[in-house]
Design a protein around this motif. Structure first.
Motif, mmCIF file in Angstrom:
data_model
loop_
_atom_site.group_PDB
_atom_site.id
_atom_site.type_symbol
_atom_site.label_atom_id
_atom_site.label_comp_id
_atom_site.label_asym_id
_atom_site.label_seq_id
_atom_site.Cartn_x
_atom_site.Cartn_y
_atom_site.Cartn_z
ATOM 1 N N ALA A 126 0.630 -1.213 0.019
ATOM 2 C CA ALA A 126 -0.049 0.128 -0.159
ATOM 3 C C ALA A 126 0.867 1.108 -0.002
ATOM 4 C CB ALA A 126 -1.089 0.009 1.109
ATOM 5 N N GLY A 127 1.791 1.227 0.676
ATOM 6 C CA GLY A 127 2.917 2.332 0.915
ATOM 7 C C GLY A 127 3.625 2.756 -0.675
ATOM 8 N N ALA A 130 1.111 4.134 -2.716
ATOM 9 C CA ALA A 130 0.825 5.426 -2.640
ATOM 10 C C ALA A 130 1.785 6.577 -3.148
ATOM 11 C CB ALA A 130 0.422 5.581 -1.138
ATOM 12 N N GLN A 152 -2.960 9.837 0.958
ATOM 13 C CA GLN A 152 -4.102 9.784 1.757
ATOM 14 C C GLN A 152 -5.072 8.695 1.380
ATOM 15 O OE1 GLN A 152 -6.312 13.164 2.885
ATOM 16 N NE2 GLN A 152 -7.235 12.109 4.440
ATOM 17 N N ILE A 155 -3.656 4.921 1.023
ATOM 18 C CA ILE A 155 -3.485 4.467 2.374
ATOM 19 C C ILE A 155 -4.827 4.029 3.089
ATOM 20 C CG2 ILE A 155 -2.657 4.946 4.579
ATOM 21 C CD1 ILE A 155 -0.526 3.763 2.351
ATOM 22 N N GLU A 156 -5.643 5.152 3.181
ATOM 23 C CA GLU A 156 -7.072 4.829 3.523
ATOM 24 C C GLU A 156 -7.980 3.946 2.911
ATOM 25 O OE1 GLU A 156 -8.894 8.776 4.281
ATOM 26 O OE2 GLU A 156 -7.316 9.112 5.951
ATOM 27 N N SER A 158 -6.837 1.141 1.600
ATOM 28 C CA SER A 158 -5.994 0.048 1.916
ATOM 29 C C SER A 158 -6.742 -0.348 3.391
ATOM 30 C CB SER A 158 -4.743 0.091 1.752
ATOM 31 O OG SER A 158 -4.370 0.325 0.294
ATOM 32 N N TYR A 160 -5.783 1.589 6.343
ATOM 33 C CA TYR A 160 -4.508 2.118 7.136
ATOM 34 C C TYR A 160 -4.773 3.644 7.115
ATOM 35 C CZ TYR A 160 -2.921 -2.289 5.276
ATOM 36 O OH TYR A 160 -2.840 -3.641 4.842
ATOM 37 N N HIS A 161 -3.491 4.278 7.869
ATOM 38 C CA HIS A 161 -3.808 5.610 7.948
ATOM 39 C C HIS A 161 -2.369 6.518 8.029
ATOM 40 C CE1 HIS A 161 -8.207 5.215 9.345
ATOM 41 N NE2 HIS A 161 -7.488 4.284 10.162
ATOM 42 N N CYS A 162 -2.228 7.560 7.189
ATOM 43 C CA CYS A 162 -1.136 8.542 7.438
ATOM 44 C C CYS A 162 -1.176 9.222 8.511
ATOM 45 C CB CYS A 162 -1.052 9.414 6.163
ATOM 46 S SG CYS A 162 -0.885 8.740 4.524
ATOM 47 N N VAL A 205 5.599 8.848 2.407
ATOM 48 C CA VAL A 205 4.244 8.281 2.861
ATOM 49 C C VAL A 205 4.613 7.617 4.290
ATOM 50 C CG1 VAL A 205 4.463 6.278 1.491
ATOM 51 C CG2 VAL A 205 2.334 6.786 2.591
ATOM 52 N N TYR A 207 2.999 5.979 7.360
ATOM 53 C CA TYR A 207 1.631 5.356 7.934
ATOM 54 C C TYR A 207 1.663 4.264 9.009
ATOM 55 C CZ TYR A 207 2.594 1.726 4.370
ATOM 56 O OH TYR A 207 3.050 0.613 3.658
#
Length: 251
Positions: A126-127, A130, A152, A155-156, A158, A160-162, A205, A207
């Motif tokens: 994901a990272g 992104a 953002q 990541i979101e 997927s 997850y959160h930054c 990124v 996260y």
């Protein structure tokens, strides 16, 4: 003239330095093994940086005495190399910078060592996705917000959160310069700084798998961890804004 804009000659120097830094990081990853102390990894990193013809960027930061930041599992950024040993299955982030001919480049990657698992592989992918999508947005006339939005969104999407307070930055004569590059879009895109040829940026990124709440290590006062102990990752590359788009300085 904007003091943060670089000349073509400066960008060429940063491109040379960035290639050297990428080579150093690739070599360093090959040295990492289960049972190594993170301070041993840092010692190898410093030797490789000096051998490349430059100096460790991070040692130019007041009060920081190491050539890398090494973060394991819940350790997110600014991880001080120490006697912690790498364990089978650990998620390791190596952040490294090179000062070459008076100009900095900055680079980070996260990987799992030894035994891998599907959830971690998906988390790390994901990272990478992104960051790749964010870099494709870079071209003159666009805004920093065009970089923040895909960081953002991917990541979101997927799950997850930054981490809002941990951000990318301009880079060049100094390791950290204008403009800030958030991983979260909190203002309208057109209110964020505009991208111009000559800008050199460290896009990253940063996260987490869980809560974005963080804590700073009370002993070393540098290492930032996730408060809930869940895993984290960082992917970063240095780029230049050029007339026809984006030039990757750390391939």
């Amino acid at each position: 003239m904007n003091p943060h804009l670089k000349t073509p000659e400066q960008i060429k120097k940063m491109q040379t330095g960035g290639k050297k830094l990428s080579s150093v990081l690739n070599q360093l990853i090959q040295h990492v093994s289960i049972g190594m102390q993170t301070i041993e990894i840092d010692t190898i990193a410093e030797k490789l940086l000096l051998r490349s013809g430059g100096q460790p960027s991070f040692k130019t930061v007041p009060g920081y005495h190491w050539s890398t930041c090494i973060n394991i599992n819940d350790s997110l950024v600014h991880g001080v190399p120490n006697k912690t040993k790498v364990q089978d299955g650990d998620i390791i982030t190596i952040d490294i910078g090179l000062l070459y001919q008076g100009l900095h480049t900055d680079l980070s990657t996260t990987f799992q060592i030894g035994k891998t698992d599907t959830n971690t592989t998906i988390f790390l992918q994901a990272g990478k996705t992104a960051l790749k999508q964010a870099i494709t947005q870079v071209k003159p006339g666009r805004h920093i917000g065009h970089i923040s939005k895909p960081l953002q969104t991917v990541i979101e999407r997927s799950g997850y959160h930054c981490v809002p307070e941990l951000i990318g930055h301009g880079i060049g004569e100094n390791l950290h310069e204008y403009p800030p590059i958030p991983g979260v879009l909190s203002t309208p895109i057109k209110q964020t700084p505009i991208l111009s040829p000559g800008m050199t940026l460290a896009i990253e990124v940063i996260y987490v798998a869980g809560s974005t709440n963080t804590i700073t290590d009370k002993q070393d006062r540098w290492t930032i961890r996730t408060q809930d102990g869940k895993i984290s990752a960082v992917f970063e590359k240095t780029i230049a804004v050029v007339s026809d788009g984006c030039l990757l300085l750390t391939p």
